[in-house]
Design a protein around this motif. Structure first.
Motif, mmCIF file in Angstrom:
data_model
loop_
_atom_site.group_PDB
_atom_site.id
_atom_site.type_symbol
_atom_site.label_atom_id
_atom_site.label_comp_id
_atom_site.label_asym_id
_atom_site.label_seq_id
_atom_site.Cartn_x
_atom_site.Cartn_y
_atom_site.Cartn_z
ATOM 1 N N ARG A 1 0.754 -1.206 0.090
ATOM 2 C CA ARG A 1 0.066 0.021 0.059
ATOM 3 C C ARG A 1 0.780 1.218 -0.017
ATOM 4 O O ARG A 1 2.070 1.166 0.251
ATOM 5 N N GLY B 1 -3.965 8.126 5.894
ATOM 6 C CA GLY B 1 -4.519 7.883 4.612
ATOM 7 C C GLY B 1 -3.907 6.566 3.499
ATOM 8 O O GLY B 1 -2.559 6.373 3.839
ATOM 9 N N VAL B 2 -4.606 5.782 3.165
ATOM 10 C CA VAL B 2 -4.138 4.530 2.412
ATOM 11 C C VAL B 2 -4.345 4.699 0.938
ATOM 12 O O VAL B 2 -5.668 4.765 0.759
ATOM 13 N N TYR B 3 -3.811 4.389 0.009
ATOM 14 C CA TYR B 3 -3.982 4.371 -1.264
ATOM 15 C C TYR B 3 -3.415 3.130 -1.919
ATOM 16 O O TYR B 3 -2.645 2.302 -1.601
ATOM 17 N N ASP B 4 -4.196 2.470 -2.823
ATOM 18 C CA ASP B 4 -4.086 1.372 -3.801
ATOM 19 C C ASP B 4 -2.603 1.678 -4.537
ATOM 20 O O ASP B 4 -2.326 2.633 -5.197
ATOM 21 N N LEU C 1 -8.196 3.997 -0.319
ATOM 22 C CA LEU C 1 -8.874 2.966 0.171
ATOM 23 C C LEU C 1 -9.389 3.428 1.612
ATOM 24 O O LEU C 1 -10.540 2.758 1.736
ATOM 25 N N SER C 2 -8.812 4.098 2.273
ATOM 26 C CA SER C 2 -9.113 4.348 3.883
ATOM 27 C C SER C 2 -8.467 5.588 4.160
ATOM 28 O O SER C 2 -7.579 6.046 3.649
ATOM 29 N N GLY C 3 -8.886 5.965 5.140
ATOM 30 C CA GLY C 3 -8.614 7.468 5.841
ATOM 31 C C GLY C 3 -9.095 8.674 5.315
ATOM 32 O O GLY C 3 -10.180 8.494 4.540
#
Length: 169
Positions: free
Chosen positions: A126, A134-137, A144-146
């Motif tokens: 990730r 914050g989480v990104y693909d 994705l989240s955050g």
């Protein structure tokens, strides 16, 4: 008679002396005016130039960022699968990821929430923003989240001999 002849000369010399004194005072006045004008211009420049640089820098940065449409990363094709490379794309950081399935992706490494730089975490597969979680693909850059409201800006990747070319989509 000699006194009479000297008097006009004396008067003439007084007149010349007065003219000379007047010219000296004018030249002193002109010098003083030029001196204070020069000092005033120096102060105006000393104060105005930093203000100009402060106000012009966002405009210059956006113009520089708009000019860059492609970045060539020499020797980036040697990047091991599962590794990432941070690079500069215009004025912002970018991240190039060589995935374990031998695919490539590149995106802007700036979080869309508060503009922090995101980190690649290969063990969790990730992109993570440490500022607010914050989480990104890693392949699409989607949030994705955050708190990030938008996905990361993605770039087109072309792998060739001698380097990798990253360009705007």
């Amino acid at each position: 008679m000699s006194n009479a002849a000297e008097q006009p000369l004396s008067h003439a010399s007084n007149s010349v002396g007065a003219e000379s004194a007047k010219e000296e005072s004018i030249s002193r006045r002109a010098f003083t005016t030029a001196l204070f004008t020069g000092i005033g211009l120096c102060y105006a420049g000393a104060i105005g130039y930093p203000i100009y640089r402060y106000l012009a820098s966002p405009i210059q940065k956006s113009m520089e960022a708009a000019k860059v449409s492609e970045v060539r990363l020499p020797d980036a094709e040697k990047l091991e699968p599962g590794a990432a490379l941070l690079f500069k794309f215009g004025t912002k950081p970018g991240i190039l990821i060589h995935h374990k399935d031998n695919t490539w992706s590149a995106m802007e490494a700036v979080c869309t929430h508060m503009a922090c730089t995101v980190q690649y975490q290969p063990d969790l597969n990730r992109l993570f923003c440490a500022c607010h979680g914050g989480v990104y693909d890693v392949k699409t850059g989607s949030a994705l989240s955050g708190p990030p409201p938008k996905p990361l800006k993605t770039f087109k990747v072309e792998v060739g001999e001698g380097g990798v070319t990253v360009s705007k989509v």
